[in-house]
Design a protein around this motif. Structure first.
Motif, short mmCIF file in Angstrom:
data_model
loop_
_atom_site.label_atom_id
_atom_site.label_comp_id
_atom_site.label_asym_id
_atom_site.label_seq_id
_atom_site.Cartn_x
_atom_site.Cartn_y
_atom_site.Cartn_z
N MET A 1 0.87 -1.15 0.02
CA MET A 1 0.02 -0.21 0.01
C MET A 1 0.61 1.25 0.17
O MET A 1 0.57 2.24 -0.60
CB MET A 1 -0.81 0.18 1.04
N LEU A 2 2.13 1.22 0.62
CA LEU A 2 2.94 2.12 0.58
C LEU A 2 3.56 2.51 -0.76
O LEU A 2 3.53 3.78 -1.27
CB LEU A 2 4.17 2.01 1.65
N VAL A 3 3.73 1.37 -1.43
CA VAL A 3 4.08 1.83 -2.91
C VAL A 3 3.10 2.34 -3.81
O VAL A 3 3.40 3.04 -4.48
CB VAL A 3 4.49 0.30 -3.53
N MET A 4 2.03 1.91 -3.59
CA MET A 4 0.94 2.33 -4.26
C MET A 4 0.57 3.71 -4.00
O MET A 4 0.25 4.53 -4.92
CB MET A 4 -0.46 1.48 -4.10
N LEU A 5 0.88 4.43 -2.83
CA LEU A 5 0.55 5.54 -2.36
C LEU A 5 1.66 6.52 -3.12
O LEU A 5 1.45 7.39 -3.40
CB LEU A 5 1.01 5.60 -1.06
N GLY A 6 2.97 5.90 -2.88
CA GLY A 6 4.03 6.62 -3.65
C GLY A 6 3.54 6.77 -5.22
O GLY A 6 3.94 7.73 -5.84
N MET A 7 3.06 5.83 -5.90
CA MET A 7 2.84 5.97 -7.21
C MET A 7 1.62 7.11 -7.39
O MET A 7 1.75 7.77 -8.27
CB MET A 7 2.05 4.46 -7.76
N GLY A 8 0.67 6.87 -6.60
CA GLY A 8 -0.49 8.09 -6.74
C GLY A 8 0.28 9.34 -6.44
O GLY A 8 -0.21 10.34 -7.10
N LEU A 9 1.10 9.49 -5.66
CA LEU A 9 2.00 10.84 -5.29
C LEU A 9 2.55 11.49 -6.71
O LEU A 9 2.70 12.66 -6.95
CB LEU A 9 3.02 10.81 -4.28
N THR A 10 3.02 10.57 -7.56
CA THR A 10 3.77 11.02 -8.80
C THR A 10 2.78 11.21 -9.81
O THR A 10 3.45 11.61 -10.94
CB THR A 10 4.70 9.64 -9.12
N LEU A 11 1.47 10.90 -9.70
CA LEU A 11 0.69 11.14 -10.71
C LEU A 11 0.07 12.38 -10.72
O LEU A 11 -0.41 12.87 -9.65
CB LEU A 11 -0.47 10.04 -10.81
N LYS A 12 -0.40 13.09 -11.90
CA LYS A 12 -1.18 14.17 -11.90
C LYS A 12 -2.23 13.98 -12.89
O LYS A 12 -2.28 12.99 -13.67
CB LYS A 12 -0.20 15.18 -12.55
N PRO A 13 -3.28 14.82 -12.93
CA PRO A 13 -4.43 14.72 -13.60
C PRO A 13 -4.00 14.75 -15.29
O PRO A 13 -4.44 13.98 -16.07
CB PRO A 13 -5.32 15.85 -13.50
#
Length: 310
Positions: free
Chosen positions: A36-48
């Motif tokens: 879940m930490l990895v997925m959170l990190g992925m989300g942090l790098t994404l923009k609309p």
């Protein structure tokens, strides 16, 4: 350096877990939170804008997603049959083939000088799509042989993927300045987390590792190579340029093996997690070699006219 040396850390972690299984096996309950930490990190790098940019690559994006959820799961089942893997290992390998592309594909695409924007978009969308596609593919391919708890898998994927990724995107939108301060460290954190997950899985399988590892190593290698090869060839035959072909090949061949490992442990047993752990080793080795070959080819094509003139 942490990201570039991913294969070395993976191999080191696997050897350490084999030598000291009790230390790493005791950390089993951390696998899902770590993922879940990895997925959170992925989300942090994404923009609309990463999703909006898909309009520029409609055909390539559709091709990549289709190959992701067809070539990899089907090849996983065929290779498992070819290598005569038992039911538990077959479930693990098919699970590897049924999940989304891994976040490491974005790094490999950058090294291979592919289309990074397309890679990021494909990883993001295939990750979200996997919430529904992974349980559906497991039921379709293995439902007659293995009890596949499709609804439970779907709920777990919702918790492991959608919630952390959505939270990460939300934070990146409203706390952009803070995210930029830590963004450079996120790939390294993801690498270290995946390495720890692999170590835990190897430790849990320490007793049976010698008996089954050879066949699993072969099966996962064939699976990984088939994704890279069929991804590239399919994209080439459809007329995409070499940069898109590279991107699709990497995206198809490099699965989110950490997610497959966590799901296997939770729903199919300790042994089923082994293909995901070993796949993590191969995808980083073959991905690095593939990216390096792409750069060398570009260099050769650039210098070829000068060589001809001489």
């Amino acid at each position: 350096m942490i990201v570039k040396c991913f294969p070395i850390w993976v191999i080191t972690a696997a050897i350490s877990a084999k030598l000291f299984p009790a230390v790493f096996a005791s950390l089993q309950t951390l696998i899902v939170p770590l993922l879940m930490l990895v997925m959170l990190g992925m989300g942090l790098t994404l923009k609309p804008k990463d999703f909006i940019e898909l309009r520029q690559y409609k055909a390539a994006f559709a091709t990549g997603i289709l190959l992701q959820f067809s070539v990899m799961p089907i090849m996983a089942l065929l290779i498992a049959r070819l290598c005569q893997l038992d039911t538990e290992l077959t479930a693990g390998l098919v699970l590897v083939g049924s999940v989304a592309g891994g976040t490491a594909s974005n790094v490999m695409t950058l090294v291979a000088k592919g289309n990074v924007a397309l890679s990021v978009s494909m990883t993001a969308m295939s990750t979200l799509a996997s919430v529904a596609m992974t349980p559906l593919l497991m039921v379709w391919l293995l439902g007659s042989e293995v009890a596949v708890p499709a609804l439970d898998i779907l709920i777990s994927l919702f918790k492991i993927i959608l919630l952390p990724v959505a939270l990460g995107v939300f934070i990146s939108i409203f706390w952009d300045r803070g995210v930029k301060r830590i963004e450079a460290a996120l790939p390294a954190i993801s690498v270290l987390v995946i390495v720890l997950i692999i170590a835990i899985v190897v430790a849990l399988n320490a007793q049976r590792f010698n008996d089954i590892a050879a066949w699993v190593f072969l099966a996962t290698l064939l699976h990984n190579l088939s994704g890279l090869l069929l991804g590239y060839v399919s994209a080439y035959l459809l007329g995409f340029n070499k940069l898109v072909c590279r991107t699709i090949a990497i995206e198809v061949g490099m699965q989110n093996s950490g997610l497959a490992t966590a799901l296997a442990l939770k729903f199919f047993g300790v042994g089923a997690a082994l293909p995901g752990a070993i796949f993590s080793i191969w995808l980083n080795i073959t991905g690095s070699l593939f990216a390096s070959a792409c750069v060398r080819i570009d260099h050769w094509q650039t210098t070829k006219p000068h060589i001809a003139q001489k």
